[in-house]
Design a protein around this motif. Structure first.
Motif, PDB file in Angstrom:
ATOM      1  N   HIS A 192       0.802  -1.223   0.000  1.00  0.00           N
ATOM      2  CA  HIS A 192       0.000   0.000   0.000  1.00  0.00           C
ATOM      3  C   HIS A 192       0.836   1.274   0.000  1.00  0.00           C
ATOM      4  N   ALA A 193       1.812   1.364   0.903  1.00  0.00           N
ATOM      5  CA  ALA A 193       2.652   2.559   0.944  1.00  0.00           C
ATOM      6  C   ALA A 193       3.469   2.694  -0.335  1.00  0.00           C
ATOM      7  N   GLU A 194       3.894   1.567  -0.908  1.00  0.00           N
ATOM      8  CA  GLU A 194       4.639   1.598  -2.171  1.00  0.00           C
ATOM      9  C   GLU A 194       3.782   2.187  -3.293  1.00  0.00           C
ATOM     10  N   ILE A 195       2.539   1.768  -3.353  1.00  0.00           N
ATOM     11  CA  ILE A 195       1.625   2.286  -4.379  1.00  0.00           C
ATOM     12  C   ILE A 195       1.369   3.766  -4.150  1.00  0.00           C
ATOM     13  N   LEU A 196       1.210   4.147  -2.883  1.00  0.00           N
ATOM     14  CA  LEU A 196       0.944   5.554  -2.571  1.00  0.00           C
ATOM     15  C   LEU A 196       2.120   6.461  -2.933  1.00  0.00           C
ATOM     16  N   GLU A 197       3.332   5.929  -2.910  1.00  0.00           N
ATOM     17  CA  GLU A 197       4.489   6.721  -3.348  1.00  0.00           C
ATOM     18  C   GLU A 197       4.319   7.151  -4.797  1.00  0.00           C
ATOM     19  N   GLU A 198       3.747   6.277  -5.608  1.00  0.00           N
ATOM     20  CA  GLU A 198       3.473   6.611  -7.009  1.00  0.00           C
ATOM     21  C   GLU A 198       2.282   7.556  -7.110  1.00  0.00           C
ATOM     22  N   VAL A 199       1.277   7.315  -6.281  1.00  0.00           N
ATOM     23  CA  VAL A 199       0.106   8.191  -6.277  1.00  0.00           C
ATOM     24  C   VAL A 199       0.507   9.615  -5.909  1.00  0.00           C
ATOM     25  N   ALA A 200       1.491   9.760  -5.029  1.00  0.00           N
ATOM     26  CA  ALA A 200       1.943  11.081  -4.582  1.00  0.00           C
ATOM     27  C   ALA A 200       2.402  11.955  -5.751  1.00  0.00           C
ATOM     28  N   LYS A 201       2.991  11.333  -6.759  1.00  0.00           N
ATOM     29  CA  LYS A 201       3.466  12.085  -7.932  1.00  0.00           C
ATOM     30  C   LYS A 201       2.296  12.701  -8.690  1.00  0.00           C
ATOM     31  N   ILE A 202       1.196  11.961  -8.779  1.00  0.00           N
ATOM     32  CA  ILE A 202       0.012  12.460  -9.486  1.00  0.00           C
ATOM     33  C   ILE A 202      -0.704  13.507  -8.638  1.00  0.00           C
ATOM     34  N   VAL A 203      -0.763  13.269  -7.327  1.00  0.00           N
ATOM     35  CA  VAL A 203      -1.361  14.247  -6.419  1.00  0.00           C
ATOM     36  C   VAL A 203      -0.619  15.581  -6.515  1.00  0.00           C
ATOM     37  N   LYS A 204       0.693  15.514  -6.632  1.00  0.00           N
ATOM     38  CA  LYS A 204       1.506  16.734  -6.743  1.00  0.00           C
ATOM     39  C   LYS A 204       1.154  17.507  -8.010  1.00  0.00           C
ATOM     40  N   GLU A 205       0.901  16.781  -9.094  1.00  0.00           N
ATOM     41  CA  GLU A 205       0.506  17.436 -10.351  1.00  0.00           C
ATOM     42  C   GLU A 205      -0.787  18.225 -10.182  1.00  0.00           C
ATOM     43  N   LYS A 206      -1.612  17.795  -9.235  1.00  0.00           N
ATOM     44  CA  LYS A 206      -2.897  18.434  -8.995  1.00  0.00           C
ATOM     45  C   LYS A 206      -2.801  19.549  -7.955  1.00  0.00           C
ATOM     46  N   GLY A 207      -1.567  19.868  -7.540  1.00  0.00           N
ATOM     47  CA  GLY A 207      -1.353  20.980  -6.624  1.00  0.00           C
ATOM     48  C   GLY A 207      -1.444  20.644  -5.154  1.00  0.00           C
ATOM     49  N   HIS A 208      -1.347  19.350  -4.823  1.00  0.00           N
ATOM     50  CA  HIS A 208      -1.414  18.924  -3.427  1.00  0.00           C
ATOM     51  C   HIS A 208      -0.168  18.112  -3.069  1.00  0.00           C
ATOM     52  N   GLU A 209       0.032  17.940  -1.773  1.00  0.00           N
ATOM     53  CA  GLU A 209       1.113  17.086  -1.278  1.00  0.00           C
ATOM     54  C   GLU A 209       0.504  15.899  -0.544  1.00  0.00           C
ATOM     55  N   LEU A 210       0.984  14.703  -0.848  1.00  0.00           N
ATOM     56  CA  LEU A 210       0.488  13.500  -0.184  1.00  0.00           C
ATOM     57  C   LEU A 210       1.443  13.098   0.933  1.00  0.00           C
ATOM     58  N   LYS A 211       0.906  13.001   2.143  1.00  0.00           N
ATOM     59  CA  LYS A 211       1.678  12.531   3.284  1.00  0.00           C
ATOM     60  C   LYS A 211       1.247  11.104   3.608  1.00  0.00           C
ATOM     61  N   ILE A 212       2.178  10.166   3.586  1.00  0.00           N
ATOM     62  CA  ILE A 212       1.879   8.763   3.837  1.00  0.00           C
ATOM     63  C   ILE A 212       2.259   8.422   5.273  1.00  0.00           C
ATOM     64  N   VAL A 213       1.295   7.928   6.037  1.00  0.00           N
ATOM     65  CA  VAL A 213       1.522   7.548   7.430  1.00  0.00           C
ATOM     66  C   VAL A 213       1.434   6.028   7.518  1.00  0.00           C
ATOM     67  N   GLU A 214       2.532   5.372   7.862  1.00  0.00           N
ATOM     68  CA  GLU A 214       2.552   3.909   7.890  1.00  0.00           C
ATOM     69  C   GLU A 214       2.089   3.355   9.236  1.00  0.00           C
ATOM     70  N   PHE A 215       1.257   2.321   9.160  1.00  0.00           N
ATOM     71  CA  PHE A 215       0.769   1.597  10.324  1.00  0.00           C
ATOM     72  C   PHE A 215       1.107   0.123  10.153  1.00  0.00           C
ATOM     73  N   ASN A 216       1.233  -0.585  11.260  1.00  0.00           N
ATOM     74  CA  ASN A 216       1.538  -2.016  11.204  1.00  0.00           C
ATOM     75  C   ASN A 216       0.439  -2.863  11.831  1.00  0.00           C
ATOM     76  N   ASP A 217      -0.779  -2.317  11.828  1.00  0.00           N
ATOM     77  CA  ASP A 217      -1.918  -3.106  12.284  1.00  0.00           C
ATOM     78  C   ASP A 217      -3.140  -2.684  11.483  1.00  0.00           C
ATOM     79  N   TYR A 218      -4.280  -3.343  11.744  1.00  0.00           N
ATOM     80  CA  TYR A 218      -5.494  -3.093  10.977  1.00  0.00           C
ATOM     81  C   TYR A 218      -6.538  -2.289  11.746  1.00  0.00           C
ATOM     82  N   VAL A 219      -6.178  -1.770  12.918  1.00  0.00           N
ATOM     83  CA  VAL A 219      -7.151  -1.057  13.747  1.00  0.00           C
ATOM     84  C   VAL A 219      -6.895   0.450  13.760  1.00  0.00           C
ATOM     85  N   LEU A 220      -5.674   0.851  14.109  1.00  0.00           N
ATOM     86  CA  LEU A 220      -5.365   2.276  14.250  1.00  0.00           C
ATOM     87  C   LEU A 220      -5.625   3.103  12.996  1.00  0.00           C
TER      88      LEU A 220
END
Length: 256
Positions: free
Chosen positions: A31-59
């Motif tokens: 997921h975070a790997e894919i979002l790194e690529e998504v961040a490039k497209i988000v930047k083209e749209k004038g936004h910055e993508l911040k990825i917050v990594e979690f190691n569980d399915y609840v938080l």
């Protein structure tokens, strides 16, 4: 509700005060790997993508529901539906992204036909993935389950000809117990993080007709927000589909 958050989560919350920053929680692989690529497209749209990594399915779900991050990307809809039901959260899937076929792995056998009587099998302990894992074992002919139960547990096994010892464990811990058991049914994100290739290393693998597509999730109140629209357009961009196909080579399948 008081909780301790990682430094990364705190930084994401601070950054989120700015309108052009979009924060998304994710488990590391893929997921975070894919979002790194998504961040490039988000930047083209004038936004910055911040990825917050979690190691569980609840938080990551609690963080979206509390407004601490804008979205998350780590789960399928059956898990989300059960989470909303159990926790009272109001979260909604807004975009399908990919399917991660769940697989069963072993360091002791290469063919499921070689699984012996009274073999020890570990499965995830969260309700939806536990039921999903049991369905995989049933599809392989190892057990038979009660057809009248939607979310199945080992208590719903009606036939177990090999007297298999099926135990539950937190999903993130499953790759670590492969030396201790005969078989472990592992979500692909945790398998990939442990350098296990689902298409090459799994003794059993889920079919491509699985309903467990991973989705982008936001708080229900925010489904029509500008940030959500940017995220949906970016994560379902044709370039992301190509990235998933080329990087994961069938281990992960685009769902859009």
């Amino acid at each position: 509700m008081k909780r301790l958050f990682s430094l990364a989560a705190c930084l994401a919350l601070s950054a989120n005060l700015f309108a052009d920053v979009i924060s998304v929680g994710a488990t590391p692989v893929p997921h975070a790997e894919i979002l790194e690529e998504v961040a490039k497209i988000v930047k083209e749209k004038g936004h910055e993508l911040k990825i917050v990594e979690f190691n569980d399915y609840v938080l990551p779900n609690l963080a979206v529901d509390d407004g601490e991050i804008d979205a998350n990307f780590f789960q399928h809809k059956p898990y989300l539906d059960e989470f909303n039901k159990q926790k009272g959260t109001k979260l909604t899937p807004v975009a399908p992204v990919h399917l991660e076929p769940m697989g069963a792995y072993s360091k002791k056998i290469k063919d499921i036909k070689d699984l012996g009587d009274k073999a020890l099998i570990y499965i995830p302990n969260d309700p939806t993935n536990e039921s999903r894992a049991l369905n995989i074992l049933e599809a392989a002919g190892l057990i038979e389950l009660d057809k009248n139960v939607e979310l199945k547990t080992p208590l719903d096994i009606v036939k177990n000809p090999k007297n298999l010892d099926i135990k539950e464990l937190e999903a993130a811990q499953l790759p670590r117990v492969l030396d201790e058991c005969d078989l472990a049914v592992i979500n692909s994100n945790y398998a990939l993080a442990a350098k296990l290739n689902p298409t090459k290393d799994a003794v059993i693998i889920e079919g491509k007709d699985s309903p467990y597509t991973n989705v982008l999730v936001v708080k229900t109140d925010n489904i029509n927000s500008d940030k959500t629209k940017v995220l949906v357009d970016s994560i379902n961009d044709a370039r992301i589909k190509k990235f998933i196909e080329e990087k994961y080579k069938g281990e992960i399948i685009p769902s859009f």
